[in-house]
Scaffold this motif. Sequence first.
Motif, mmCIF file in Angstrom:
data_model
loop_
_atom_site.group_PDB
_atom_site.id
_atom_site.type_symbol
_atom_site.label_atom_id
_atom_site.label_comp_id
_atom_site.label_asym_id
_atom_site.label_seq_id
_atom_site.Cartn_x
_atom_site.Cartn_y
_atom_site.Cartn_z
ATOM 1 N N THR A 1 9.291 -4.769 7.235
ATOM 2 C CA THR A 1 8.356 -4.983 6.018
ATOM 3 C C THR A 1 8.672 -5.273 4.955
ATOM 4 O OG1 THR A 1 6.070 -4.738 7.230
ATOM 5 C CG2 THR A 1 5.646 -5.731 4.979
ATOM 6 N N PRO B 1 7.091 3.315 12.698
ATOM 7 C CA PRO B 1 6.622 2.993 11.390
ATOM 8 C C PRO B 1 8.070 2.709 10.495
ATOM 9 C CG PRO B 1 5.233 4.904 12.293
ATOM 10 C CD PRO B 1 6.397 4.502 13.302
ATOM 11 N N VAL C 1 10.277 -12.559 12.712
ATOM 12 C CA VAL C 1 9.650 -13.702 11.445
ATOM 13 C C VAL C 1 10.452 -15.037 10.869
ATOM 14 C CG1 VAL C 1 8.916 -13.353 8.414
ATOM 15 C CG2 VAL C 1 8.334 -11.685 10.235
ATOM 16 N N LEU D 1 11.807 -7.431 14.543
ATOM 17 C CA LEU D 1 10.519 -8.399 13.532
ATOM 18 C C LEU D 1 11.508 -8.981 12.551
ATOM 19 C CD1 LEU D 1 8.385 -5.074 13.266
ATOM 20 C CD2 LEU D 1 8.122 -7.166 13.916
ATOM 21 N N VAL E 1 8.950 -0.480 10.880
ATOM 22 C CA VAL E 1 7.850 -1.284 10.654
ATOM 23 C C VAL E 1 8.415 -1.847 9.214
ATOM 24 C CG1 VAL E 1 5.376 -2.560 10.549
ATOM 25 C CG2 VAL E 1 6.412 -1.590 12.885
ATOM 26 N N ILE E 2 8.188 -0.311 8.449
ATOM 27 C CA ILE E 2 7.715 -0.503 7.093
ATOM 28 C C ILE E 2 9.249 -1.366 6.230
ATOM 29 C CG2 ILE E 2 8.044 0.657 4.937
ATOM 30 C CD1 ILE E 2 6.135 2.283 6.458
ATOM 31 N N LEU F 1 8.938 -9.911 3.001
ATOM 32 C CA LEU F 1 8.756 -10.254 1.939
ATOM 33 C C LEU F 1 9.720 -11.315 1.163
ATOM 34 C CD1 LEU F 1 5.983 -9.556 -0.147
ATOM 35 C CD2 LEU F 1 7.114 -7.677 -0.782
ATOM 36 N N ILE G 1 9.538 -14.501 2.510
ATOM 37 C CA ILE G 1 8.791 -15.260 2.608
ATOM 38 C C ILE G 1 8.809 -15.655 1.129
ATOM 39 C CG2 ILE G 1 6.568 -15.337 2.292
ATOM 40 C CD1 ILE G 1 5.897 -14.272 4.824
#
Lengths: 111, 77, 130
Positions: free
Chosen positions: C43, C36, C124, C120, C39-40, C47, C50
């Motif tokens: 993320t 976890p 992305v 990840l 993954v955080i 952000l 993007i």
Amino acid sequence: MGNRAGKAPYKERGMMKKYIPEKKKIVGVLVLALFAFVLAQSLFFIPQFGDLDVGRDVSSYYIDNSLEKTGSANIVNSIVWDFRSYDTLGEETVLFAATIGIVLLVRRRKI
Amino acid sequence: MIFELLLIVMIGLIAVAINLKDLVHAVIVLASADVIIALIFLLLAAPDIAITQVAIASGLTSLIFIVAIRKSIRREE
Amino acid sequence: MDTIVKTTARIMFPFILMYGIYITLHGHLTPGGGFPGGVIIATGFALLIIAHKESRVEHTFRQISFIDAKSIAGFGILLLIMFGIFFRLNIIQVEKSLGILGGLTLPSNIFGTIMVATTLVIIVYSIIKE
């Protein structure tokens, strides 16, 4: 552009096979129903939540020996990274393979 | 008893998300359905998996969906 | 994207990073662990990727190499496992001398987090670039 609601143009020249014929759809649904019926038989053998058969499981060994052999209070973490770390190593290999695959797909011809 | 209620709510949310026309709204409703699954994980006494589920489903896949929607149409029909 | 989204992403980025590092480092005491946390962190990076336009993202990515970080972390995990087998380090002496540190679980959590986060972010970035 042709008759899409009727029979499938199965072997027309120059046109890719886009439609699944009706016979294959029925056979597919039947096979799936049989598979689902066989799998649903296993729902009767699942024990209740919280039921434990201590003499037969290996989990009591993990619970008793996690703190003194590993030094971590989180039993899930000690199982994943210490008692069964080979499986985690295999998982990281799968992550590597996924990364290599994606980098190969988006690579341009001239960097 | 509580599991059946939560699952019915989740199916209702997904049925709403299928019929929405604006795709960004549908992504938000799907993210909330994944939060209900994380709640079921918490009720079954598995906090590690609940944290992972919220981080992945409500964080990362929603972002990737929005990137995909930006490159195509936003309002279907 | 908009100015609001860009500014919010820039403000939220250190908090998301701090939360991810917190979940990783306390992996042997509280629920969480390597996966976890990774993954955080990913993320938080996603952000930023993007919200900004593509030329600036590409300019930043030329200077950081995520694949090198991933290879180093993977090699680190392999080394830890071989080290643990060779010295049989999950014995009582290590835990009593180090106290609250988690033995061999803590470096494994850190390496696992680096691997998941870099994977990840690479994925992305590849989706955005096309």
